[in-house]
Motif scaffolding. Structure first.
Motif, PDB file in Angstrom:
ATOM      1  N   ARG A 277      -5.698   1.540  -1.242  1.00 13.81           N
ATOM      2  CA  ARG A 277      -6.673   0.978  -0.961  1.00 13.81           C
ATOM      3  C   ARG A 277      -6.951   0.470   0.309  1.00 13.81           C
ATOM      4  O   ARG A 277      -8.003   0.289   1.057  1.00 13.81           O
ATOM      5  CB  ARG A 277      -6.230  -0.547  -1.473  1.00 13.81           C
ATOM      6  CG  ARG A 277      -7.274  -1.587  -1.435  1.00 13.81           C
ATOM      7  CD  ARG A 277      -6.729  -2.937  -2.205  1.00 13.81           C
ATOM      8  NE  ARG A 277      -7.103  -3.955  -1.050  1.00 13.81           N
ATOM      9  CZ  ARG A 277      -8.248  -4.735  -1.479  1.00 13.81           C
ATOM     10  NH1 ARG A 277      -9.229  -4.156  -2.297  1.00 13.81           N
ATOM     11  NH2 ARG A 277      -8.737  -5.570  -0.867  1.00 13.81           N
TER      12      ARG A 277
ATOM     13  N   ILE B 197      -4.160 -18.717   6.795  1.00  8.18           N
ATOM     14  CA  ILE B 197      -5.659 -18.881   7.426  1.00  8.18           C
ATOM     15  C   ILE B 197      -5.998 -20.114   7.622  1.00  8.18           C
ATOM     16  O   ILE B 197      -6.523 -20.322   8.790  1.00  8.18           O
ATOM     17  CB  ILE B 197      -6.678 -18.366   6.504  1.00  8.18           C
ATOM     18  CG1 ILE B 197      -8.007 -18.012   7.198  1.00  8.18           C
ATOM     19  CG2 ILE B 197      -6.951 -18.860   5.138  1.00  8.18           C
ATOM     20  CD1 ILE B 197      -9.034 -16.881   6.511  1.00  8.18           C
TER      21      ILE B 197
ATOM     22  N   GLU C 129      -0.313 -13.495   7.603  1.00  5.07           N
ATOM     23  CA  GLU C 129       0.182 -13.417   6.237  1.00  5.07           C
ATOM     24  C   GLU C 129       0.840 -14.688   5.731  1.00  5.07           C
ATOM     25  O   GLU C 129       1.854 -15.069   6.475  1.00  5.07           O
ATOM     26  CB  GLU C 129       0.862 -12.101   5.843  1.00  5.07           C
ATOM     27  CG  GLU C 129       1.695 -12.028   4.744  1.00  5.07           C
ATOM     28  CD  GLU C 129       0.780 -12.057   3.597  1.00  5.07           C
ATOM     29  OE1 GLU C 129      -0.140 -11.234   3.451  1.00  5.07           O
ATOM     30  OE2 GLU C 129       1.083 -12.979   2.622  1.00  5.07           O
TER      31      GLU C 129
ATOM     32  N   GLY D  14      -4.360 -11.785   5.749  1.00  6.46           N
ATOM     33  CA  GLY D  14      -3.614 -11.248   4.543  1.00  6.46           C
ATOM     34  C   GLY D  14      -2.903  -9.907   4.509  1.00  6.46           C
ATOM     35  O   GLY D  14      -3.500  -9.093   3.716  1.00  6.46           O
TER      36      GLY D  14
ATOM     37  N   HIS E  19       0.747  -1.208  -0.034  1.00  2.21           N
ATOM     38  CA  HIS E  19      -0.049  -0.019  -0.192  1.00  2.21           C
ATOM     39  C   HIS E  19       0.808   1.137   0.089  1.00  2.21           C
ATOM     40  O   HIS E  19       1.995   1.274   0.554  1.00  2.21           O
ATOM     41  CB  HIS E  19      -0.973  -0.138   1.124  1.00  2.21           C
ATOM     42  CG  HIS E  19      -1.689  -1.398   1.443  1.00  2.21           C
ATOM     43  ND1 HIS E  19      -1.119  -2.345   2.265  1.00  2.21           N
ATOM     44  CD2 HIS E  19      -3.111  -1.633   0.937  1.00  2.21           C
ATOM     45  CE1 HIS E  19      -2.292  -3.389   2.023  1.00  2.21           C
ATOM     46  NE2 HIS E  19      -3.223  -2.923   1.303  1.00  2.21           N
TER      47      HIS E  19
END
Ligand SMILES: C[S@@+](CC[C@H](N)C(=O)[O-])C[C@H]1O[C@@H](n2cnc3c(N)ncnc32)[C@H](O)[C@@H]1O
Length: 343
Positions: free
Chosen positions: A130, A208, A179, A158, A114
């Motif tokens: 974002r 996850i 992550e 994530g 980002h």
């Protein structure tokens, strides 16, 4: 006058001012593409409060500049981060020679996630702003406010290079970020240490699917799950793991690439998003599996156990957004689940 008109038209037609510029002042009608969009536009796009929230969040994110570094010099900090960008590291990520070809570019090469203005230097992220847009949209679309994060424990799924994690830490008491790509998890750890907030940001290099165990049960007030579900081979299992990780009363925010139809359908892309161009471009963001429509996401969330579910298509970004709450620890249909003994 022209600028004001362009702004109004851009809101009405859910289109960028640049696109509108092509038509304003010319003696031609609006093209079919734009009038179709006008018909499908919802009240959200016209009455959005997202811009106001966006500004408030951007100001919060501004604390992460080199001025606020703790225990590290600006030079060391800058060098550590800049040396990572563009590094090719398939071996470090654990891929063997014969499987490198199949991996997404993001996994085998270091890409910043980002946008971040560190004051002394800026990094442009693959995902732009974002991290700020997302949270502003969630708050605009659903019954959620910035205050709902106060004193809360948030599970950030994530996290990439941590834009979302750092932003959430300006609102919440504690953030646990996971992550699956090691180097990104390490980067977020490095950032949280460098800003002296590693007691409030815990980071784990974990998929996850590695969170399906007792230590994750009933832990979090909020699960933050944007930009990941369509990357997963088993989205229903992931939603159930996240449902289990929430405390009763907690909620989940989901955002995804999707398909804009009323039917409960998913698009299937496979590992390449683009079908031509350079190799890097072809798996740019990488590997989209199932892209749900709003009603497909609704059904998945219902199956996973959530209540008070709301899902909708967000015209401006062309993505699907969802909200759901855990009201009680309900059961799940286990037929065909890839982990049948799941709680
Ligand atoms: C498109 S980025 C989204 C980043 C951020 N959440 C956002 O919305 O801006 C997806 C991230 O999820 C990570 N990811 C994909 N599959 C995952 C999994 N199974 N477990 C944990 N992270 C995963 C990717 O490595 C990548 O960093």
């Amino acid at each position: 006058m022209k600028t004001v008109m362009k702004r109004i038209l851009s809101k009405l037609y859910n289109s960028s001012p640049k696109e509108i510029s092509k038509y304003v002042g010319k003696r031609i009608g609006l093209p079919r593409k734009l009038s179709d969009r006008m018909r499908s536009v919802d009240s959200y796009a016209v009455n959005s409060k997202a811009e106001e929230i966006y500004d408030a969040l951007q100001r919060k994110f501004e604390i992460y500049t080199t001025f606020n570094l703790k225990g590290i010099t600006v030079e060391e900090f800058k060098k550590s981060i800049q040396s990572l960008i563009g590094t090719v590291d398939a071996q470090i990520e654990g891929y063997s020679e014969n499987e490198i070809e199949q991996q997404r570019d993001l996994s085998i090469k270091f890409h910043w996630g980002h946008n971040h203005d560190f004051g002394d230097f800026k990094l442009k992220g693959r995902m732009g702003n974002r991290h700020i847009n997302l949270l502003a949209n969630f708050i605009d679309l659903f019954p959620v406010s910035l205050d709902d994060f106060k004193d809360k424990y948030v599970f950030d799924i994530g996290c990439w290079t941590g834009g979302t994690t750092l932003l959430l830490a300006t609102l919440a008491n504690k953030v646990y970020a996971i992550e699956e790509v090691k180097k990104y998890a390490e980067t977020v750890s490095f950032l949280s240490k460098s800003f002296g907030i590693s007691d409030r940001i815990l980071v784990n290099s974990l998929s996850i699917y590695g969170c399906n165990s007792k230590e994750f049960y009933d832990q979090f007030d909020i699960v933050y799950f944007p930009g990941v579900i369509y990357h997963l081979s088993d989205p229903l299992l992931a939603l159930r793991i996240l449902f289990n990780s929430l405390k009763v009363g907690g909620f989940i925010l989901v955002e995804s690439a999707g398909i804009n139809t009323e039917e409960p359908f998913c698009g299937f892309d496979g590992s390449l998003i683009y079908h031509s161009g350079t190799k890097e471009r072809m798996n740019r963001g990488g590997w989209n599996w199932f892209r749900p429509s709003p009603s497909a996401l609704y059904r998945m969330m219902k199956e996973a156990g959530f209540d008070e579910i709301q899902t909708q298509w967000h015209h401006k970004s062309g993505r699907v957004y969802g909200f759901g709450r855990k009201l009680s620890q309900v059961g799940i249909c286990k037929a065909g689940l890839s982990v049948p003994n799941i709680r």
